[in-house]
Motif scaffolding. Sequence first.
Motif, PDB file in Angstrom:
ATOM      1  N   CYS A 182       0.848  -1.182   0.000  1.00 43.22           N
ATOM      2  CA  CYS A 182       0.000   0.000   0.000  1.00 43.22           C
ATOM      3  C   CYS A 182       0.885   1.233   0.000  1.00 43.22           C
ATOM      4  O   CYS A 182       2.074   1.162   0.336  1.00 43.22           O
ATOM      5  CB  CYS A 182      -0.951   0.014   1.195  1.00 43.22           C
ATOM      6  SG  CYS A 182      -0.203   0.368   2.779  1.00 43.22           S
ATOM      7  N   GLY A 188       1.117   5.762  -3.526  1.00 46.44           N
ATOM      8  CA  GLY A 188      -0.121   5.171  -4.024  1.00 46.44           C
ATOM      9  C   GLY A 188      -0.058   4.914  -5.511  1.00 46.44           C
ATOM     10  O   GLY A 188      -0.500   3.862  -5.994  1.00 46.44           O
ATOM     11  N   CYS A 206      -3.429  -1.402  -1.799  1.00 43.89           N
ATOM     12  CA  CYS A 206      -4.254  -0.245  -1.438  1.00 43.89           C
ATOM     13  C   CYS A 206      -3.515   1.027  -1.802  1.00 43.89           C
ATOM     14  O   CYS A 206      -2.373   1.227  -1.375  1.00 43.89           O
ATOM     15  CB  CYS A 206      -4.582  -0.256   0.044  1.00 43.89           C
ATOM     16  SG  CYS A 206      -5.562   1.159   0.602  1.00 43.89           S
ATOM     17  N   ILE A 208      -3.655   5.041  -1.421  1.00 43.08           N
ATOM     18  CA  ILE A 208      -4.260   6.124  -0.649  1.00 43.08           C
ATOM     19  C   ILE A 208      -3.880   7.448  -1.311  1.00 43.08           C
ATOM     20  O   ILE A 208      -2.704   7.777  -1.420  1.00 43.08           O
ATOM     21  CB  ILE A 208      -3.765   6.096   0.803  1.00 43.08           C
ATOM     22  CG1 ILE A 208      -4.036   4.732   1.450  1.00 43.08           C
ATOM     23  CG2 ILE A 208      -4.416   7.215   1.616  1.00 43.08           C
ATOM     24  CD1 ILE A 208      -3.329   4.525   2.786  1.00 43.08           C
ATOM     25  N   CYS A 248      -8.588   4.998  -1.936  1.00 44.38           N
ATOM     26  CA  CYS A 248      -9.332   6.000  -1.171  1.00 44.38           C
ATOM     27  C   CYS A 248      -8.609   7.333  -1.248  1.00 44.38           C
ATOM     28  O   CYS A 248      -7.435   7.406  -1.605  1.00 44.38           O
ATOM     29  CB  CYS A 248      -9.502   5.565   0.279  1.00 44.38           C
ATOM     30  SG  CYS A 248      -7.990   5.542   1.265  1.00 44.38           S
ATOM     31  N   TRP A 276     -13.643   1.408  -3.632  1.00 39.42           N
ATOM     32  CA  TRP A 276     -13.330   2.844  -3.633  1.00 39.42           C
ATOM     33  C   TRP A 276     -14.135   3.539  -2.541  1.00 39.42           C
ATOM     34  O   TRP A 276     -15.303   3.232  -2.331  1.00 39.42           O
ATOM     35  CB  TRP A 276     -13.654   3.456  -4.985  1.00 39.42           C
ATOM     36  CG  TRP A 276     -13.963   4.930  -4.941  1.00 39.42           C
ATOM     37  CD1 TRP A 276     -15.205   5.507  -4.942  1.00 39.42           C
ATOM     38  CD2 TRP A 276     -13.020   6.006  -4.890  1.00 39.42           C
ATOM     39  NE1 TRP A 276     -15.090   6.876  -4.876  1.00 39.42           N
ATOM     40  CE2 TRP A 276     -13.763   7.206  -4.851  1.00 39.42           C
ATOM     41  CE3 TRP A 276     -11.626   6.058  -4.863  1.00 39.42           C
ATOM     42  CZ2 TRP A 276     -13.146   8.466  -4.781  1.00 39.42           C
ATOM     43  CZ3 TRP A 276     -11.014   7.305  -4.795  1.00 39.42           C
ATOM     44  CH2 TRP A 276     -11.768   8.486  -4.766  1.00 39.42           C
ATOM     45  N   SER A 291      -7.532   6.120   7.497  1.00 35.77           N
ATOM     46  CA  SER A 291      -8.689   5.369   7.003  1.00 35.77           C
ATOM     47  C   SER A 291      -8.235   4.255   6.070  1.00 35.77           C
ATOM     48  O   SER A 291      -8.697   3.112   6.166  1.00 35.77           O
ATOM     49  CB  SER A 291      -9.665   6.299   6.284  1.00 35.77           C
ATOM     50  OG  SER A 291     -10.774   5.584   5.774  1.00 35.77           O
ATOM     51  N   GLY A 292      -7.309   4.563   5.168  1.00 32.29           N
ATOM     52  CA  GLY A 292      -6.803   3.548   4.249  1.00 32.29           C
ATOM     53  C   GLY A 292      -6.079   2.432   4.971  1.00 32.29           C
ATOM     54  O   GLY A 292      -6.323   1.247   4.732  1.00 32.29           O
ATOM     55  N   PHE A 296      -7.530  -1.414   5.173  1.00 35.48           N
ATOM     56  CA  PHE A 296      -6.738  -2.366   4.399  1.00 35.48           C
ATOM     57  C   PHE A 296      -6.136  -3.449   5.301  1.00 35.48           C
ATOM     58  O   PHE A 296      -6.219  -4.646   5.002  1.00 35.48           O
ATOM     59  CB  PHE A 296      -5.630  -1.611   3.676  1.00 35.48           C
ATOM     60  CG  PHE A 296      -4.801  -2.440   2.733  1.00 35.48           C
ATOM     61  CD1 PHE A 296      -5.393  -3.177   1.718  1.00 35.48           C
ATOM     62  CD2 PHE A 296      -3.421  -2.472   2.842  1.00 35.48           C
ATOM     63  CE1 PHE A 296      -4.631  -3.935   0.830  1.00 35.48           C
ATOM     64  CE2 PHE A 296      -2.641  -3.215   1.959  1.00 35.48           C
ATOM     65  CZ  PHE A 296      -3.257  -3.947   0.971  1.00 35.48           C
TER      66      PHE A 296
END
Length: 302
Positions: A182, A188, A206, A208, A248, A276, A291-292, A296
């Motif tokens: 991630c 990202g 993931c 971000i 995200c 998403w 949040s990501g 994840f």
Amino acid sequence: MLDTAMMAGCASSENNEIDVKPAETKPVLNDDGIAIYAPKSATAYVEGNDYGTLEHSTYYSKVAEKEKGINVLLPPGYTTEKKYPVLYVLHGIFGDEYSMVGNPKGGNSVTLTNLMNQGLASEMVIVYPFMYTSKKQPQCSAIDEANVACYDNFIDEMTTSIMPYIAEKYSVLEGRDNTAICGFSMGGRETLACVFYRPDLFRYACAIAPAPGLVEGRDFAMYHKGQFAEADVKFDESKTYPELLMICAGDSDSVVGVFPLTYHNLFVKNEVKHIWWSIPGSDHGDPAITSGIYNFAQRLFK
């Protein structure tokens, strides 16, 4: 003036406890089961808890032809008597191997180890590499084609140098089923590039607030020729492709703007299965980063 700390991902730790309501102890979920904001039970440092061991070392980069720094977070209770899956966490432009770690009492390493301690995430070894890969200079000096190309070298850095180094030095499980990646901002973008270049290596990914440049586009800084043509941003269904792909971004991101949303729309168009979500009120940093990470980490290695 641009906030380079924000772009690197190292401006997040001081705000890492942002939540919908200060007293909230459970995540607030959207219709897809995504926690838009992580609860403080996941982000808050608790005195006396085991937060694992952060080790800094160097390895020889075959691409840059020199030693490069790397941070590795060993999970609470790490032992060589068992093997662990691996999560690679990538920083933003101008960042380094410390940018996404956070500080000793806050940041992504605290969130990740909290989740492990609470049984919400699998035990894992977490690797924070220094992405910028250049033979000529030690660090990114500008947002331009030459510097951005040194981030695009990262997939080669991963396969030729970083993954072999981690496998040799630590007690880890190898293979795509045991490997996740991630990243934030430029990290990202390179997370997505790694997955589309080598879907055989990563089961989970993931991005971000991913930066522009995966496909052709122009932002405030430069024209990006794109690492892929839009038509090539897809997976061959007859071959291995990621089991989990997440994207995200904050809905008030002043750095990458709507580029994460354009990636989501392209994935929908090309029938790339993914999850998403956007984080209301978040600029280029937290609460989007947390949040990501929070969402994840709980979906890995199950």
